[in-house]
Design a protein around this motif. Structure first.
Motif, PDB file in Angstrom:
ATOM      1  N   ALA A  32       3.076  -7.222   0.967  1.00 64.48           N
ATOM      2  CA  ALA A  32       2.121  -6.517   0.104  1.00 64.48           C
ATOM      3  C   ALA A  32       1.858  -7.287  -1.187  1.00 64.48           C
ATOM      4  CB  ALA A  32       2.646  -5.133  -0.233  1.00 64.48           C
ATOM      5  N   LEU A  33       2.468  -8.457  -1.336  1.00 69.07           N
ATOM      6  CA  LEU A  33       2.330  -9.282  -2.543  1.00 69.07           C
ATOM      7  C   LEU A  33       2.607  -8.440  -3.791  1.00 69.07           C
ATOM      8  CD1 LEU A  33      -1.030 -11.109  -1.676  1.00 69.07           C
ATOM      9  CD2 LEU A  33       1.247 -11.738  -0.959  1.00 69.07           C
ATOM     10  N   ASP A  34       3.659  -7.682  -3.742  1.00 72.02           N
ATOM     11  CA  ASP A  34       3.966  -6.775  -4.846  1.00 72.02           C
ATOM     12  C   ASP A  34       5.402  -6.996  -5.298  1.00 72.02           C
ATOM     13  OD1 ASP A  34       4.476  -4.655  -6.535  1.00 72.02           O
ATOM     14  OD2 ASP A  34       3.377  -3.204  -5.341  1.00 72.02           O
ATOM     15  N   VAL A  37       8.425  -3.838  -6.148  1.00 79.15           N
ATOM     16  CA  VAL A  37       9.293  -3.105  -5.212  1.00 79.15           C
ATOM     17  C   VAL A  37      10.757  -3.329  -5.604  1.00 79.15           C
ATOM     18  CG1 VAL A  37       9.901  -2.815  -2.779  1.00 79.15           C
ATOM     19  CG2 VAL A  37       7.606  -3.550  -3.402  1.00 79.15           C
ATOM     20  N   ARG A  50       7.192   4.746   0.706  1.00 82.64           N
ATOM     21  CA  ARG A  50       6.198   4.330  -0.286  1.00 82.64           C
ATOM     22  C   ARG A  50       5.085   3.579   0.415  1.00 82.64           C
ATOM     23  NH1 ARG A  50       7.284   0.340  -5.096  1.00 82.64           N
ATOM     24  NH2 ARG A  50       5.707   1.022  -6.572  1.00 82.64           N
ATOM     25  N   SER A  51       3.880   3.951   0.098  1.00 84.41           N
ATOM     26  CA  SER A  51       2.739   3.360   0.800  1.00 84.41           C
ATOM     27  C   SER A  51       2.168   2.170   0.046  1.00 84.41           C
ATOM     28  CB  SER A  51       1.678   4.451   0.962  1.00 84.41           C
ATOM     29  OG  SER A  51       0.405   3.891   0.972  1.00 84.41           O
ATOM     30  N   PHE A  52       1.846   1.123   0.786  1.00 84.25           N
ATOM     31  CA  PHE A  52       1.229  -0.087   0.223  1.00 84.25           C
ATOM     32  C   PHE A  52      -0.065  -0.362   1.000  1.00 84.25           C
ATOM     33  CE2 PHE A  52       4.664  -1.651  -2.464  1.00 84.25           C
ATOM     34  CZ  PHE A  52       5.714  -0.876  -2.010  1.00 84.25           C
ATOM     35  N   PRO A  53      -1.152   0.269   0.595  1.00 79.54           N
ATOM     36  CA  PRO A  53      -2.395   0.040   1.347  1.00 79.54           C
ATOM     37  C   PRO A  53      -3.079  -1.263   0.924  1.00 79.54           C
ATOM     38  CG  PRO A  53      -2.722   1.710  -0.355  1.00 79.54           C
ATOM     39  CD  PRO A  53      -1.324   1.224  -0.509  1.00 79.54           C
ATOM     40  N   LEU A  54      -3.669  -1.947   1.889  1.00 81.78           N
ATOM     41  CA  LEU A  54      -4.519  -3.090   1.551  1.00 81.78           C
ATOM     42  C   LEU A  54      -5.924  -2.522   1.439  1.00 81.78           C
ATOM     43  CD1 LEU A  54      -5.251  -6.138   1.288  1.00 81.78           C
ATOM     44  CD2 LEU A  54      -5.613  -6.137   3.721  1.00 81.78           C
ATOM     45  N   THR A  55      -6.450  -2.550   0.229  1.00 82.90           N
ATOM     46  CA  THR A  55      -7.772  -1.946   0.031  1.00 82.90           C
ATOM     47  C   THR A  55      -8.774  -2.963  -0.485  1.00 82.90           C
ATOM     48  OG1 THR A  55      -7.251  -1.279  -2.208  1.00 82.90           O
ATOM     49  CG2 THR A  55      -6.818   0.341  -0.514  1.00 82.90           C
ATOM     50  N   ASP A  66       7.036   1.356   3.117  1.00 81.29           N
ATOM     51  CA  ASP A  66       8.442   0.981   2.929  1.00 81.29           C
ATOM     52  C   ASP A  66       9.222   2.287   3.070  1.00 81.29           C
ATOM     53  OD1 ASP A  66      10.741  -0.360   2.338  1.00 81.29           O
ATOM     54  OD2 ASP A  66      10.438  -0.346   0.151  1.00 81.29           O
ATOM     55  N   PHE A 216      -7.422 -11.628   3.002  1.00 82.96           N
ATOM     56  CA  PHE A 216      -6.317 -12.263   2.292  1.00 82.96           C
ATOM     57  C   PHE A 216      -6.697 -13.682   1.877  1.00 82.96           C
ATOM     58  CE2 PHE A 216      -3.158  -9.043   3.617  1.00 82.96           C
ATOM     59  CZ  PHE A 216      -2.530  -8.908   2.400  1.00 82.96           C
ATOM     60  N   ASN A 284       0.061 -11.360  -8.927  1.00 82.91           N
ATOM     61  CA  ASN A 284       0.903 -10.166  -8.744  1.00 82.91           C
ATOM     62  C   ASN A 284       2.377 -10.430  -9.018  1.00 82.91           C
ATOM     63  OD1 ASN A 284      -1.315  -8.600  -7.887  1.00 82.91           O
ATOM     64  ND2 ASN A 284      -1.141  -9.516  -5.859  1.00 82.91           N
TER      65      ASN A 284
ATOM     66  N   SER B 316      -6.655  -4.886  -3.247  1.00 78.29           N
ATOM     67  CA  SER B 316      -5.373  -4.407  -3.764  1.00 78.29           C
ATOM     68  C   SER B 316      -4.369  -4.239  -2.638  1.00 78.29           C
ATOM     69  CB  SER B 316      -5.594  -3.080  -4.489  1.00 78.29           C
ATOM     70  OG  SER B 316      -4.372  -2.401  -4.614  1.00 78.29           O
ATOM     71  N   THR B 317      -3.158  -4.658  -2.938  1.00 75.83           N
ATOM     72  CA  THR B 317      -2.103  -4.502  -1.930  1.00 75.83           C
ATOM     73  C   THR B 317      -0.968  -3.668  -2.500  1.00 75.83           C
ATOM     74  OG1 THR B 317      -1.138  -6.538  -2.731  1.00 75.83           O
ATOM     75  CG2 THR B 317      -2.565  -6.720  -0.826  1.00 75.83           C
ATOM     76  N   HIS B 318      -1.163  -3.188  -3.696  1.00 74.28           N
ATOM     77  CA  HIS B 318      -0.081  -2.495  -4.401  1.00 74.28           C
ATOM     78  C   HIS B 318       0.154  -1.080  -3.908  1.00 74.28           C
ATOM     79  CE1 HIS B 318      -0.811  -5.753  -7.107  1.00 74.28           C
ATOM     80  NE2 HIS B 318       0.339  -5.504  -7.670  1.00 74.28           N
ATOM     81  N   ALA B 319       1.345  -0.621  -4.229  1.00 75.20           N
ATOM     82  CA  ALA B 319       1.662   0.773  -3.933  1.00 75.20           C
ATOM     83  C   ALA B 319       0.859   1.657  -4.869  1.00 75.20           C
ATOM     84  CB  ALA B 319       3.139   1.010  -4.156  1.00 75.20           C
ATOM     85  N   GLU B 323       7.740   3.838  -7.795  1.00 74.91           N
ATOM     86  CA  GLU B 323       8.861   4.031  -6.874  1.00 74.91           C
ATOM     87  C   GLU B 323       9.961   4.903  -7.468  1.00 74.91           C
ATOM     88  OE1 GLU B 323      10.442   0.323  -5.602  1.00 74.91           O
ATOM     89  OE2 GLU B 323      11.546   1.221  -3.956  1.00 74.91           O
TER      90      GLU B 323
END
Lengths: 471, 475
Positions: A32-34, A37, A50-55, A66, A216, A284, B316-319, B323
């Protein structure tokens, strides 16, 4: 009419599940390139899914979850196995388990991880390939089989020891696809390859995941472009920065000279730090902890200059003003004499005005009118005349960006940005130096920069960055 | 688009009034402006202009520019008028030399227009001497120095040098245009109110024929449709004079009425060279100014970021939620066993096969009447049965690398309810000779300290220590 929930179901979902502390969060963080976490050596850090949507512009292409690790897998399986049902009804039993135990705190983690799966998410089962296989994992895999959802296994290499082969043999009994993945060393190709595997889980997921891969790539281009733009701005602003310090005495003290030098250096360092922070944000890596040497100015002769202004005009401007006004006044006299002076008035006026302005500049600057001094004197430092400075700054910025871009989002340790000596040779060849120098010269001159010129400069930086990151 | 748009954008970018999401939403709702960055910026400014503090800096700045320009225009007009009157001053003793007037109405405009042309070419240079030559430049500097509220307000405003240069170029053309209008008005006024005898005089050896040819060339724009505004050779011959002897030529006096005919030529020269051409230069400068505004909008700090935010899709790829994590305390377990005894009432292994338990017992020289594998592939009933059979002190081996799950905790609770003491012994992998790391043991210690069961003890030592104990037991 389909409900919103049904519409949302169109995009693929994936739940990253597994035993506690096997790197689920690391994998999610990398995919998720985040870097926000929470990744910890302590098991059970993740307590809620926990949701990580690609939008893209708010439209979801896929969603990654996750989840907490299995805690009471044997009890869950025992409950499921109490229900003797044919294979096509097994997922209903799992749903019944969720419905029955929703309020039961004992099964909080299992409910959290099973819910997205029963909502249609594909399963990504994570195991640690650096530790030996154990039979106890079979209980978890059996539960996942009961859900009837498409699944794949990811063997996560947390450290050097490799038990992948025995894991593969076991996992292949339960999953149609088994892949290895090191979240600490993920790059675009690896990322793409995992997404391609995820697409294979279900036919209708192929198109959205292909679109995600394309996206991506576009995302990476965006990040490169934005970084190049920031670096270009950094070099332009750093080279052209001028710092001024007013002084009110006749002679500048050593302290004042030191002060302006320190202000100047601080300003350039601040520009670099701000740019680095923005670049980390672009990639990120907001939570990146790093160690880096500050920008030094060794071997660069930084000179401060004493300058002054009268009416806000510099000496040069006042000189031109003096010449012009003298000439105009003289020409007026010429006119009064109907040209009998043979335009000598204009010539003499220009000479007198120019000389007066040049030599009387200092005196004029100290004259007070209505309690206000007509002139201001100040120390000035910049623009940066050292020809090497832009390359030093560029080299540092390129190295920093390259490191940030290549660092996995799953990494949590302090990041050492120590540029090795060979890097300069790696990024700066004669052709690049030649094309960059043209712009550096322009930055130093203080001329107005055209938008196209800055774009061209950005393009060169982007090309070099891309080459460095892909290498 | 005008200077106000530039200043508004400058202020808005500093204010940063919208988020990335809002900017992208703006881009999506203004799709027709895609690939038109200037239009996008202007529309964006219009949308957010309301957030700027009143009075708008752009209003203050443009009204300041207007006032300064107006003042300079009035001064230039008066100067043109005065210059014209001075150039045409005639007392009847000697004629007015047309060459002076031509110098101001023809040659000076041509020279300044040439300089303007070069200034336009070098408009992007911050240190442009040609710009600095302009009275508009230094007059404004002087006016800017004078104390005033407006000066304070616009002090912080940084105008792009290109734009600043074009402001001066454009404004200079208006000023000079009004100077020329003043000059023309003076000419017409003097012609109406006085009888002037024009003549021409020069030290250079120029024959009337050559001078006629020269004037004929100058008059090329109007000579076809206004031939009377081109001095004839005869007039030129009649109006040449020399000051030597301080006396007018008899011929000149005889044709005094014709000498006034020059005014038409002078008026047309002023009209064409000083006004018409200047007007076109002004139009050209207005285009240049407009183009400079466009270019400057694009070079403003933050513009390229804004355009990117408007045009690039937000990926966006973020949650979408922050958390919630479980933070466990630092375990400092007090029930630590340093050495193992030679025998126990039972040896159990959590997900450790029976055979491996025998090997472990052998290796550590620990005797126990029963060995059981618990957890792992056992059913819950099997585990319950083992618990039922357990008593006394139990040595419970666990895989150090596998963190304790709640399944283990449940079993431990069941076991401690039945036995007197449980010693949890984390062991490493066979390949590592059962050696464990401190980190692994810490995880177990943390978990056990959270449980706080008085019957549960932890063996906290590495395999090397375990193997040392085994050797001691042997000796």
């Amino acid at each position: 009419m389909p409900s919103r929930r049904e519409v949302d179901f169109v995009y693929p979902k994936f739940a990253v599940v597994g035993h506690p502390n096997k790197g689920k969060s690391s994998i999610v963080s990398a995919l998720a390139l985040d870097d926000s976490v929470q990744i910890s050596d302590t098991p059970g850090t993740t307590t809620k899914k926990r949701s990580f949507p690609l939008t893209v512009d708010g439209k979801v292409l896929y969603e990654l979850f996750d989840t907490p690790g299995f805690q009471r897998a044997r009890k869950v399986l025992a409950w499921l196995e109490k229900h003797d049902v044919p294979a096509n009804k097994k997922h209903e039993v799992v749903q019944a388990f969720i419905d029955t135990h929703k309020e039961d705190k004992r099964f909080n983690d299992e409910i959290e991880l099973l819910e997205p799966i029963m909502d249609g998410a594909g399963i990504i089962y994570v195991v640690d390939g650096s530790q030996p296989y154990g039979e106890e994992y079979e209980t978890e895999m059996e539960i996942l089989r009961w859900t009837g959802q498409p699944s794949m296994a990811l063997i996560n290499h947390i450290d050097e020891t490799d038990y992948s082969e025995e894991w593969k043999r076991a996992l292949e009994h339960y999953f149609k696809m088994v892949r290895t993945f090191n979240p600490m060393q993920t790059n675009f190709e690896q990322h793409r390859s995992i997404l391609e595997s995820m697409a294979q889980l279900k036919e209708e997921w192929i198109a959205p995941l292909k679109a995600s891969i394309k996206l991506f790539k576009q995302y990476q281009e965006q990040m490169l472009e934005r970084s190049a733009s920031l670096i270009a701005r950094l070099v332009y602003e750093s080279v052209s920065t001028v710092v001024k310090l007013p002084f009110y005495t006749h002679k500048v003290s050593e302290e004042e000279r030191e002060k302006i030098e320190s202000n100047y250096k601080d300003r350039l360092r601040e520009l670099e730090v701000t740019t680095q922070k923005h670049i980390e944000k672009i990639w990120n890596h907001d939570h990146l902890q790093k160690e880096e040497k500050v920008l030094t100015f060794e071997g660069m002769d930084l000179f401060s200059e004493e300058t002054a202004s009268v009416f806000g005009l510099t000496r040069k401007e006042l000189l031109i003003t003096g010449v012009t006004s003298g000439a105009v006044t003289g020409a007026g006299i010429d006119l009064l004499f109907a040209g009998h002076t043979l335009l000598l008035g204009g010539a003499i006026g220009a000479l007198v005005g120019g000389t007066g302005a040049y030599f009387g500049f200092n005196e004029l600057s100290e004259v007070k009118v209505l309690g206000q001094t007509m002139g201001k004197r100040y120390l000035e430092m910049g623009p940066m005349e050292n020809r090497n400075f832009p390359y030093i700054l560029l080299g540092r910025a390129m190295y920093h960006t390259m490191k940030v871009a290549q660092t996995s989002h799953a990494k949590r340790e302090v990041f050492d940005i120590e540029m090795d000596q060979t890097f300069k040779e790696k990024w700066l060849d004669d052709t690049s130096r030649k094309s960059l120098e043209k712009y550096h010269k322009k930055f130093r001159s203080g001329s107005a920069l055209k938008a196209e010129e800055l774009k061209e400069y950005e393009a060169i930086i982007k090309r070099i960055l891309k080459h460095l990151i892909d290498a | 688009m005008n200077i106000k748009s530039y200043v508004n954008l400058y202020e808005l970018l500093a204010l940063n009034p919208s988020t990335r999401e809002e900017n992208r939403a703006f881009g999506l709702t203004h799709v027709m402006l895609k690939n038109k960055p200037i239009e996008q910026l202007l529309a964006w400014v219009e949308k957010h202009q309301g957030r700027l503090k009143k009075p708008l800096l752009s209003d203050t700045f443009s009204s300041y520019l207007y006032r300064v320009t107006f003042t300079l225009v009035v001064i230039a007009f008066v100067l043109g008028l005065v210059s014209g009157v001075a150039l045409l001053s005639y007392h009847g003793h000697e004629p007015v030399n047309v060459i002076y007037f031509m110098a101001v109405a023809v040659f000076l405009p041509l020279l300044t227009m040439l300089l303007t042309f070069f200034a336009m070419l070098r408009a992007s240079s911050a240190e442009n001497v040609l710009i600095h030559l302009s009275p508009a430049f230094w007059m404004e500097k002087i006016l800017g120095f004078l104390p005033g509220k407006v000066q304070e307000q616009i002090k912080g405003l940084k105008i792009n040098p290109l734009l600043a240069n074009w402001i001066i170029i454009k404004r200079s053309q208006i000023i000079v245009l009004f100077f020329s209008l003043g000059l023309l008005l003076a000419l017409l006024g003097v012609i109406v109110t006085k009888d002037i005898a024009f003549a021409w005089s020069t030290t250079l050896h120029i024959s009337p024929e050559v001078f006629h040819g020269f004037l004929h060339t100058i008059a090329f724009p109007w000579r076809e449709f206004a031939p009377s505004a081109v001095p004839s050779l005869e007039l030129i011959e009649q109006s040449q004079y020399f000051r030597l002897g301080d006396k007018l030529d008899e011929e000149m006096i005889a044709h005094a009425s014709q000498l006034g005919e020059w005014w038409k030529f002078l008026a047309c020269s002023t009209l064409f060279y000083a006004i018409f051409l200047r007007f076109w230069i002004f139009i050209f400068a207005a285009f240049g100014f407009s183009s400079a505004i466009k270019k400057s909008l694009l070079t403003l700090k933050g513009t390229s970021k804004l355009l990117r935010e408007i045009n690039e899709p937000i990926i966006s790829t973020h949650a979408n939620k922050s958390e919630k994590v479980f933070v466990s305390g630092e375990g400092n377990y007090s029930q630590i066993v340093n050495t193992l005894d030679a025998s126990y009432d039972g040896i159990q292994g959590w997900a450790i096969p029976y055979d491996e338990l025998l090997v472990l017992g052998e290796w550590l020289k620990i005797i126990a009447p029963v060995h059981y594998e618990v957890g792992g592939s056992n059913s819950l009933e099997e585990d319950t049965e083992i618990v039922f059979k357990s008593h006394g002190e139990i040595l419970l081996f666990v895989k150090a690398w596998e963190p304790p799950t709640m399944d283990f905790v449940d079993y431990l609770n069941e076991l401690t309810a039945k036995v007197d003491k449980v010693i949890v012994v984390p062991i490493g992998t066979v390949e590592n000779h059962y050696d464990t790391t401190d980190k692994e043991i810490d995880v177990w210690e943390n978990k056990l300290s959270m449980l706080g069961d008085r019957k549960v003890w932890l063996k906290r030592s590495s395999a090397k220590a375990l193997s040392g104990e085994a050797q001691n037991a042997e000796s």
